[in-house]
Design a protein around this motif. Structure first.
Motif, PDB file in Angstrom:
ATOM      1  N   GLU A  77     -12.626   3.419 -17.485  1.00  0.00           N
ATOM      2  CA  GLU A  77     -13.621   4.108 -18.660  1.00  0.00           C
ATOM      3  C   GLU A  77     -14.223   5.673 -18.655  1.00  0.00           C
ATOM      4  OE1 GLU A  77     -17.774   2.569 -19.800  1.00  0.00           O
ATOM      5  OE2 GLU A  77     -17.241   1.661 -18.008  1.00  0.00           O
ATOM      6  N   PHE A  78     -14.474   6.125 -17.677  1.00  0.00           N
ATOM      7  CA  PHE A  78     -15.080   7.888 -17.816  1.00  0.00           C
ATOM      8  C   PHE A  78     -14.504   8.589 -17.397  1.00  0.00           C
ATOM      9  CE2 PHE A  78     -18.733   4.871 -17.740  1.00  0.00           C
ATOM     10  CZ  PHE A  78     -19.682   4.745 -19.212  1.00  0.00           C
ATOM     11  N   ASP A  79     -13.109   8.329 -17.197  1.00  0.00           N
ATOM     12  CA  ASP A  79     -12.195   9.990 -16.508  1.00  0.00           C
ATOM     13  C   ASP A  79     -11.625   9.733 -16.063  1.00  0.00           C
ATOM     14  OD1 ASP A  79     -12.828  12.030 -14.363  1.00  0.00           O
ATOM     15  OD2 ASP A  79     -12.198  11.559 -12.981  1.00  0.00           O
ATOM     16  N   GLY A  80     -10.732   9.208 -16.318  1.00  0.00           N
ATOM     17  CA  GLY A  80      -9.267   8.948 -15.533  1.00  0.00           C
ATOM     18  C   GLY A  80      -8.630   9.857 -14.566  1.00  0.00           C
ATOM     19  N   GLY A  81      -7.007  10.106 -14.432  1.00  0.00           N
ATOM     20  CA  GLY A  81      -6.557  10.005 -13.002  1.00  0.00           C
ATOM     21  C   GLY A  81      -5.790  11.132 -12.707  1.00  0.00           C
ATOM     22  N   ALA A  82      -4.962  11.649 -12.436  1.00  0.00           N
ATOM     23  CA  ALA A  82      -4.638  13.288 -12.172  1.00  0.00           C
ATOM     24  C   ALA A  82      -3.744  13.878 -13.380  1.00  0.00           C
ATOM     25  CB  ALA A  82      -3.706  12.998 -10.566  1.00  0.00           C
ATOM     26  N   LEU A  83      -3.126  12.276 -13.971  1.00  0.00           N
ATOM     27  CA  LEU A  83      -2.679  13.190 -15.498  1.00  0.00           C
ATOM     28  C   LEU A  83      -3.746  13.339 -16.414  1.00  0.00           C
ATOM     29  CD1 LEU A  83       0.599  10.139 -15.635  1.00  0.00           C
ATOM     30  CD2 LEU A  83       0.110  13.097 -15.154  1.00  0.00           C
ATOM     31  N   LEU A  84      -4.491  12.790 -17.135  1.00  0.00           N
ATOM     32  CA  LEU A  84      -5.543  12.350 -18.160  1.00  0.00           C
ATOM     33  C   LEU A  84      -6.225  13.545 -17.228  1.00  0.00           C
ATOM     34  CD1 LEU A  84      -6.099  11.252 -20.422  1.00  0.00           C
ATOM     35  CD2 LEU A  84      -7.656   9.276 -19.259  1.00  0.00           C
ATOM     36  N   ASN A  85      -7.304  13.733 -15.913  1.00  0.00           N
ATOM     37  CA  ASN A  85      -7.991  14.966 -16.094  1.00  0.00           C
ATOM     38  C   ASN A  85      -6.954  16.281 -15.411  1.00  0.00           C
ATOM     39  OD1 ASN A  85     -10.587  16.587 -14.973  1.00  0.00           O
ATOM     40  ND2 ASN A  85     -11.355  14.623 -14.733  1.00  0.00           N
ATOM     41  N   GLN A  86      -7.135  16.057 -14.006  1.00  0.00           N
ATOM     42  CA  GLN A  86      -6.780  17.505 -13.697  1.00  0.00           C
ATOM     43  C   GLN A  86      -5.216  18.726 -14.139  1.00  0.00           C
ATOM     44  OE1 GLN A  86      -7.276  14.593 -11.493  1.00  0.00           O
ATOM     45  NE2 GLN A  86      -9.356  15.476 -10.919  1.00  0.00           N
ATOM     46  N   ALA A  87      -4.596  17.568 -14.397  1.00  0.00           N
ATOM     47  CA  ALA A  87      -2.776  17.683 -15.318  1.00  0.00           C
ATOM     48  C   ALA A  87      -2.643  17.418 -16.977  1.00  0.00           C
ATOM     49  CB  ALA A  87      -1.664  17.107 -14.580  1.00  0.00           C
ATOM     50  N   SER A  88      -3.927  17.428 -17.324  1.00  0.00           N
ATOM     51  CA  SER A  88      -3.340  17.474 -18.646  1.00  0.00           C
ATOM     52  C   SER A  88      -3.687  18.811 -19.480  1.00  0.00           C
ATOM     53  CB  SER A  88      -5.450  17.106 -19.449  1.00  0.00           C
ATOM     54  OG  SER A  88      -5.830  17.521 -19.393  1.00  0.00           O
ATOM     55  N   HIS A  89      -3.923  19.280 -18.281  1.00  0.00           N
ATOM     56  CA  HIS A  89      -3.681  20.470 -19.048  1.00  0.00           C
ATOM     57  C   HIS A  89      -2.225  21.393 -18.968  1.00  0.00           C
ATOM     58  CE1 HIS A  89      -7.182  22.534 -20.257  1.00  0.00           C
ATOM     59  NE2 HIS A  89      -7.918  22.642 -18.704  1.00  0.00           N
ATOM     60  N   TYR A  90      -1.690  20.866 -18.113  1.00  0.00           N
ATOM     61  CA  TYR A  90      -0.374  20.878 -17.837  1.00  0.00           C
ATOM     62  C   TYR A  90       0.451  20.203 -18.777  1.00  0.00           C
ATOM     63  CZ  TYR A  90      -0.741  23.977 -13.724  1.00  0.00           C
ATOM     64  OH  TYR A  90      -1.589  25.340 -13.028  1.00  0.00           O
ATOM     65  N   VAL A  91       0.481  18.741 -19.423  1.00  0.00           N
ATOM     66  CA  VAL A  91       0.873  17.880 -19.714  1.00  0.00           C
ATOM     67  C   VAL A  91       1.328  18.402 -21.246  1.00  0.00           C
ATOM     68  CG1 VAL A  91       0.782  15.694 -21.176  1.00  0.00           C
ATOM     69  CG2 VAL A  91       0.249  15.885 -18.781  1.00  0.00           C
ATOM     70  N   ASP A  92       0.017  19.627 -21.331  1.00  0.00           N
ATOM     71  CA  ASP A  92      -0.414  19.937 -23.179  1.00  0.00           C
ATOM     72  C   ASP A  92       1.256  20.575 -23.186  1.00  0.00           C
ATOM     73  OD1 ASP A  92      -1.663  20.410 -25.445  1.00  0.00           O
ATOM     74  OD2 ASP A  92      -1.906  22.359 -24.828  1.00  0.00           O
TER      75      ASP A  92
END
Length: 362
Positions: A196-211
């Protein structure tokens, strides 16, 4: 949209959320002290408020920067009401709160005529992110999303090389994020590692790399993904693997994990083409590990774009760009619409993992 173009008036900023990342914002604001100032902080944890308050004072004194006393709020609505009642002057709200709170907090700020800067990710799901964009447009305020890696000199030149076709036909793009987030990291706050509030490795920590997937290479056609929770007691994934296909036929992969022993080992992007190949790694994708191009033309060696850093954060350059956008109407490095890309990709990855199929994005 109004441009704050008074050279004698600083942009007044309030930080919402006084956790770990808020100190990066304080430092960035102080680096632009001639053009902006922190006027208020807000958190429902009084100890965190005092910690950031004292940090702001000590850093200001150390840098010999004159500062005004900060107003402190324990409730977001209280801060907003102070703005509405003209008890507090704010031009920009910075959301350093749990990601799941961003949509509601953005809506409240926008309807109060306040520009918004949100930490990554801008929202947990695509629908909320799109609503944030619509709300800010309707209210005629700016929406900024913190994607500071876009300003890395190494990634700027990598993007330029792609745009100028120096890689030729790109066959493979590979991104690796091998980081360490121990269980103690998730146990710091109840919201960490939640759907609900954070998300996992993709959504949180790695989102800059997904970008980087679409910002550097171009639009994705689709993806197949598998996510898994292997070693952490959390609601979301600590590990993910994506198989990628771009609209132009380029193929790629992305591997992410937060269980790497004993520390962060790699964060990198590799591009392999028939006229050029390069890999950018380092602690903050700040170093070319190799770079070969058929058409070099004696240009500046890419290694010269490498730079030293002891942090994965680059908020100072992001603030410079954001303040330029507010004062000079310069195009922001990442606004709401641009920040939507990573949310769209990650949501598709979760859908692919749930349904065990290739998900088309276009």
């Amino acid at each position: 949209m109004e441009i704050l173009n008074n050279n004698f008036r600083k942009i007044k900023i309030a930080i919402i959320g006084c956790g770990r990342i808020s100190k990066k914002h304080v430092m960035a604001i102080l680096s632009e002290y001639k053009r902006c100032e922190l006027v208020a902080i807000c958190d429902n944890n009084k100890e965190k408020i005092e910690d950031i308050y004292n940090f702001y004072k000590s850093e200001s004194k150390e840098k010999s920067i004159f500062y005004k006393d900060l107003k402190k709020y324990s409730e977001y609505e209280e801060l907003i009401n102070a703005k509405r009642n003209k008890q507090l002057d704010i031009d920009l709200i910075v959301l350093a709160t749990p990601s799941g709170l961003h949509p509601k907090q953005t809506t409240i700020a926008a309807k109060s005529g306040i520009n918004v800067c949100t930490e990554k990710p801008m929202a947990i799901n695509q629908e909320d992110a799109e609503e944030m964009i619509r709300t800010c447009k309707k209210a005629d305020v700016r929406l900024f999303v913190v994607k500071q890696n876009r300003l890395n000199p190494t990634l700027q030149i990598l993007k330029k090389k792609v745009e100028e076709k120096d890689f030729g036909n790109i066959g493979i793009v590979d991104i690796n994020v091998f980081w360490q987030r121990p269980q103690t990291y998730y146990d710091q706050d109840k919201w960490r590692g939640t759907k609900e509030f954070d998300g996992g490795a993709l959504l949180n920590q790695a989102s800059h790399y997904v970008d980087l997937l679409e910002w550097i290479i171009g639009p994705l056609e689709g993806l197949f993904a598998t996510v898994s929770t292997i070693s952490r007691n959390i609601e979301v994934e600590d590990t993910a693997v994506l198989q990628l296909k771009w609209k132009d036929g380029t193929l790629g992969s992305m591997s992410v994990t937060m269980i790497t022993y004993p520390k962060n080992i790699e964060g990198s992007i590799t591009i392999i083409g028939d006229k050029g190949s390069a890999k950018v790694g380092g602690i903050a994708v700040n170093e070319f590990e190799f770079a070969y191009f058929k058409n070099d033309h004696g240009k500046k060696k890419l290694e010269e774009y490498n730079y030293k850093t002891d942090s994965t954060y680059g908020h100072k350059s992001y603030y410079q760009n954001m303040i330029d956008s507010l004062l000079k109407n310069k195009k922001p490095i990442c606004d709401g619409e641009s920040g939507l890309s990573s949310i769209k990709i990650i949501n598709a990855a979760y859908k692919s993992s749930r349904e065990n199929k290739f998900i088309k994005l276009i």
